[in-house]
Design an enzyme around this catalytic site. Sequence first.
Site, PDB file in Angstrom:
ATOM      1  N   ASP A  99     -35.008 -19.278 -15.248  1.00  0.00           N
ATOM      2  CA  ASP A  99     -36.421 -18.962 -15.484  1.00  0.00           C
ATOM      3  C   ASP A  99     -36.945 -18.015 -14.401  1.00  0.00           C
ATOM      4  O   ASP A  99     -37.692 -17.067 -14.687  1.00  0.00           O
ATOM      5  CB  ASP A  99     -37.289 -20.225 -15.611  1.00  0.00           C
ATOM      6  CG  ASP A  99     -36.886 -21.329 -14.658  1.00  0.00           C
ATOM      7  OD1 ASP A  99     -35.716 -21.364 -14.254  1.00  0.00           O
ATOM      8  OD2 ASP A  99     -37.731 -22.164 -14.313  1.00  0.00           O
ATOM      9  N   TYR A 144     -22.645 -22.528 -27.841  1.00  0.00           N
ATOM     10  CA  TYR A 144     -22.151 -21.773 -28.995  1.00  0.00           C
ATOM     11  C   TYR A 144     -20.776 -22.225 -29.480  1.00  0.00           C
ATOM     12  O   TYR A 144     -20.115 -21.516 -30.220  1.00  0.00           O
ATOM     13  CB  TYR A 144     -22.077 -20.272 -28.653  1.00  0.00           C
ATOM     14  CG  TYR A 144     -23.412 -19.610 -28.527  1.00  0.00           C
ATOM     15  CD1 TYR A 144     -24.251 -19.928 -27.463  1.00  0.00           C
ATOM     16  CD2 TYR A 144     -23.849 -18.674 -29.448  1.00  0.00           C
ATOM     17  CE1 TYR A 144     -25.486 -19.319 -27.327  1.00  0.00           C
ATOM     18  CE2 TYR A 144     -25.085 -18.054 -29.319  1.00  0.00           C
ATOM     19  CZ  TYR A 144     -25.890 -18.385 -28.247  1.00  0.00           C
ATOM     20  OH  TYR A 144     -27.107 -17.777 -28.123  1.00  0.00           O
ATOM     21  N   ASP A 178     -27.478 -14.461 -23.720  1.00  0.00           N
ATOM     22  CA  ASP A 178     -28.023 -13.941 -24.966  1.00  0.00           C
ATOM     23  C   ASP A 178     -29.497 -13.571 -24.767  1.00  0.00           C
ATOM     24  O   ASP A 178     -29.942 -12.471 -25.100  1.00  0.00           O
ATOM     25  CB  ASP A 178     -27.880 -15.036 -26.043  1.00  0.00           C
ATOM     26  CG  ASP A 178     -28.053 -14.491 -27.447  1.00  0.00           C
ATOM     27  OD1 ASP A 178     -28.207 -13.274 -27.602  1.00  0.00           O
ATOM     28  OD2 ASP A 178     -28.031 -15.301 -28.396  1.00  0.00           O
ATOM     29  N   LYS A 186     -29.088 -23.103 -14.650  1.00  0.00           N
ATOM     30  CA  LYS A 186     -30.148 -24.104 -14.502  1.00  0.00           C
ATOM     31  C   LYS A 186     -29.490 -25.343 -13.877  1.00  0.00           C
ATOM     32  O   LYS A 186     -29.555 -26.462 -14.412  1.00  0.00           O
ATOM     33  CB  LYS A 186     -30.762 -24.406 -15.884  1.00  0.00           C
ATOM     34  CG  LYS A 186     -32.048 -25.182 -15.858  1.00  0.00           C
ATOM     35  CD  LYS A 186     -33.265 -24.324 -15.595  1.00  0.00           C
ATOM     36  CE  LYS A 186     -34.506 -25.204 -15.498  1.00  0.00           C
ATOM     37  NZ  LYS A 186     -35.687 -24.464 -15.037  1.00  0.00           N
TER      38      LYS A 186
END
Length: 362
Positions: A224, A124, A248, A191
């Site tokens: 995940d 972002y 988010d 991740k």
Amino acid sequence: MSHRITLIPGDGIGPEVVEATRRAIEATGTDVTWDRRQMGAGAFSRTGRALPADTVASIRENRVALKGPIETPVTSGLGSVNVTLRQELDLFANVRPCRLYPGVPSLYDDVDLTVIRENTEDMYTGFEFEMGSVAVKELMRFVQDTTGRRVRQDSGISIKMISREGSARIVRFAFDEARRLGRSKVTAAHKANIMKFSDGLFLEVAREVAATYPDVSFEDRIIDALCMQLVQAPERFDVLVLPNLYGDIASELAAGLIGGVGVAPGAHVGGVDGRELAVFEATHGTAPDLAGTNTANPIGVMLSGAMLLRHVGEVDAGNRLEAAVAEVLADGAHVPRDLRTIDDDRPPAGTFQVADAVIARL
Ligand code: NAD
């Protein structure tokens, strides 16, 4: 004590849900002077600026704001007005409590977690390079020279940046919040197995920070796997801390566990020049389909208002406002449209009817 608070009605349903919350805050008996400011598409059409300088100055001066959702006008020259505000005021932490209140339809019985999302880094930062641009061609050359691998010529590029400093402060914030709320566990999501130098750094720093908070337990999850486990057993989680993009997505997932965006509150916390600043707003957007129809659910903003009251030291008023909202939800006589199930034959309550029901319980 009197409080001066910046009030930003925003766009779409913003003015309705913010007005409902303003009335409820006043009904707690808290002495507030509202400093009304503009921001978003309405501000742009009236002043030519989507983020007027006086709005930013007002938040800096008052240190706290209640904000409605806003729309970023395409021609404003800003990628996102919200992201620009958060960067200008260095509001680095987005706090999103996700608590399931009795009476709210949900697939779950017990959800009470807080998502802490980093607000200034990751995908972002706005470092965006358009397919075919000179900058992209130079970046491709750089990537090829340094890695020996070719990038597809028809690629656009967005840069993901995660810093040691940015990671340390958000993880510290999460642990401090866990202590403040009397929570026992912080879970960091990442991740790191794929993005070793960005998410890997976040995880490394999170582990270092966690070691300095021996009274709060720590665990990490690959993003995940976290999403799957949140859906399977949300009661296993307490405080989550995540880089911007995962935060988010996971906070929206968590909102889905507790009745949807209509009831999900939030705060953006940080500050500049040594002054702590906080902007309180619900998770949802401007819902243009509902604007001006008195059908939007005001509870997300009202619960954000309860957080605001506690933040400014009006703990009793904040707790009473949250309790009044919880009573209205449990009672079921005033159900906003978005909280009715398909076979629900109760008439939906409008934005102002819900607000009146909450105020009547204060
Ligand atoms: P949205 O949250 O506005 O709407 C998604 C869905 O949720 C819609 O069906 C809407 O009707 C419903 N909904 C949202 N709030 C509700 C409420 N209080 N009560 C009942 N139903 C509600 O998201 P979107 O459609 O993706 O975005 C619309 C606009 O809002 C866009 O311009 C977007 O950029 C902006 N936005 C602003 C913020 C913010 O200012 N913080 C956040 C998200 C989106």
